[in-house]
Design a protein around this motif. Structure first.
Motif, short mmCIF file in Angstrom:
data_model
loop_
_atom_site.label_atom_id
_atom_site.label_comp_id
_atom_site.label_asym_id
_atom_site.label_seq_id
_atom_site.Cartn_x
_atom_site.Cartn_y
_atom_site.Cartn_z
N ASN A 151 41.49 58.81 33.10
CA ASN A 151 41.75 57.54 32.45
C ASN A 151 42.42 57.73 31.09
O ASN A 151 43.37 57.02 30.74
CB ASN A 151 40.43 56.77 32.29
CG ASN A 151 40.59 55.44 31.59
OD1 ASN A 151 40.58 55.37 30.36
ND2 ASN A 151 40.73 54.38 32.35
N ASN A 198 38.06 48.67 29.19
CA ASN A 198 38.45 49.97 29.71
C ASN A 198 37.24 50.72 30.26
O ASN A 198 37.33 51.38 31.29
CB ASN A 198 39.13 50.82 28.64
CG ASN A 198 39.67 52.12 29.19
OD1 ASN A 198 40.46 52.14 30.13
ND2 ASN A 198 39.22 53.23 28.63
N THR A 242 36.63 61.57 35.20
CA THR A 242 37.17 60.22 35.15
C THR A 242 37.72 59.90 33.77
O THR A 242 38.78 59.28 33.64
CB THR A 242 36.09 59.20 35.54
OG1 THR A 242 35.53 59.55 36.80
CG2 THR A 242 36.67 57.79 35.62
N GLN A 295 35.96 53.46 38.34
CA GLN A 295 36.67 54.67 38.79
C GLN A 295 35.72 55.84 39.01
O GLN A 295 35.94 56.66 39.91
CB GLN A 295 37.74 55.04 37.75
CG GLN A 295 38.86 54.01 37.64
CD GLN A 295 39.66 54.17 36.35
OE1 GLN A 295 39.43 55.08 35.56
NE2 GLN A 295 40.61 53.26 36.15
N HIS A 320 36.44 49.56 33.63
CA HIS A 320 37.28 50.21 34.63
C HIS A 320 36.84 51.66 34.87
O HIS A 320 36.88 52.14 36.00
CB HIS A 320 38.75 50.17 34.20
CG HIS A 320 39.33 48.79 34.18
ND1 HIS A 320 39.11 47.88 35.19
CD2 HIS A 320 40.13 48.17 33.28
CE1 HIS A 320 39.75 46.75 34.92
NE2 HIS A 320 40.38 46.90 33.76
N ILE A 321 36.42 52.34 33.81
CA ILE A 321 35.95 53.72 33.97
C ILE A 321 34.71 53.75 34.88
O ILE A 321 34.57 54.64 35.72
CB ILE A 321 35.63 54.35 32.60
CG1 ILE A 321 36.94 54.66 31.85
CG2 ILE A 321 34.80 55.62 32.76
CD1 ILE A 321 36.73 55.20 30.45
#
Length: 329
Positions: free
Chosen positions: A295, A53, A291, A60, A56-57
């Motif tokens: 998220n 995760n 973000t 992003q 992905h952060i």
């Protein structure tokens, strides 16, 4: 005949101790908020704390951080750019069309897209310094122009089929960190050096503090503002390129609300909408906070409609915090 060379204007800087204290104050709100959000979202959903995760952060946050860096320079001059999201959409569409429909190659596509960003910034800056249009109105007009142009490029149709090499900008990694994250880090380091260690940065902050005083000490304020908005346009175009690589398709309606995230990130990170104050590190931390918020709400199963409400509250709250900081200064 006595010919004396006029000394170059210099901008006074505050003592290091006071500057360090202000720097800590600027970052305190962002750092505390990030820690609080990590704890809350970690409790709501343990997956939030997982390595995948946070990978992905990192992906992003890159686009928002890049936009926030450009917004930092603009807000530091007491201006604002609300066209960033539309410029992201337009630049991603133009870059995708060049990549898919021509044989110019990736380097040419990136270069031409950045040139587009410079032209967009020049148009905004020119309307501000030549026509006297307020920054909010000038960028509001560019928001509509860029949005319409993005739709006109393909009559609202998305562009697919990007080359694999281009997608490596976001999908590839170095030392486990996504390439787009490294791009944001490099831009942040360069921008921090420019803002803090160069005359260009000092002039930027001086104009935001008092444009008339800056003019009296010899700074060419109109030319500098034009350069600032051109820089902002180039950075927005770069964010569009990175965003295109991340999504692997160009959408003419992409980039929505990105300008709000960027503005909120700058103010949360210690920048002031009244100008004269701003830090690149603070803006990047603000982008990280925004973000994490986005998220975390998604992982917590919170509706995207509620997320929009939260975004609005955060923007208003950031401005309120800016006002509190001004009173304490």
């Amino acid at each position: 005949m006595d010919q004396r060379v006029a000394p170059k204007p210099e901008i006074e800087t505050m003592p290091r101790g006071r500057a360090a204290l202000r720097f800590v104050r600027q970052l305190a709100f962002a750092l505390i908020s990030i820690v609080v959000l990590i704890i809350i979202f970690g409790i709501l959903n343990p997956r939030f704390l997982s390595a995948i995760n946070w990978f992905h952060i990192t992906q992003q946050v890159a686009v928002i951080a890049i936009l926030a860096i450009g917004q930092t320079f603009i807000i530091a001059t007491a201006g604002i750019d609300i066209s960033q999201g539309s410029v992201v959409a337009l630049s991603s569409m133009i870059c995708a069309i060049i990549l898919v429909d021509t044989h110019l190659g990736m380097v040419a596509a990136v270069a031409l897209t950045l040139l587009l960003g410079a032209v967009v910034g020049a148009m905004v800056g020119g309307s501000i310094v030549v026509l006297g249009v307020p920054p909010f109105i000038a960028t509001l007009g560019m928001l509509a122009i860029a949005m319409g142009a993005a739709l006109l490029t393909t009559n609202g149709t998305p562009v697919f089929g990007l080359p694999d090499g281009f997608q490596a900008i976001s999908q590839g990694t170095i030392l486990g960190v996504p390439n787009m994250g490294w791009i944001a880090i490099v831009i942040a380091l360069i921008a921090a050096f420019v803002l803090n260690k160069t005359r260009f940065g000092r002039y930027t902050l001086a104009i935001g503090s008092n444009a008339e005083a800056a003019r009296r000490v010899g700074i060419n304020v109109p030319r500098h503002l034009l350069m600032i908005y051109m820089l902002g346009g180039i950075i927005s175009a770069l964010a569009g390129i990175v965003y295109l690589s991340y999504t692997a398709a160009a959408q003419p309606t992409s980039g929505g609300n990105y300008e709000l995230y960027a503005i909120a990130a700058v103010v949360i990170g210690g920048g002031s909408l009244f100008g004269g104050v701003g830090t690149i590190l603070g803006s990047v931390l603000g982008a990280l906070l925004m973000t994490i918020l986005k998220n975390g709400t998604q992982l917590a199963g919170i509706s995207s409609y509620v997320e929009q409400v939260i975004l609005g509250i955060v923007v208003v709250g950031a401005v309120y915090v800016d006002n509190l900081r001004r009173r304490l200064r």
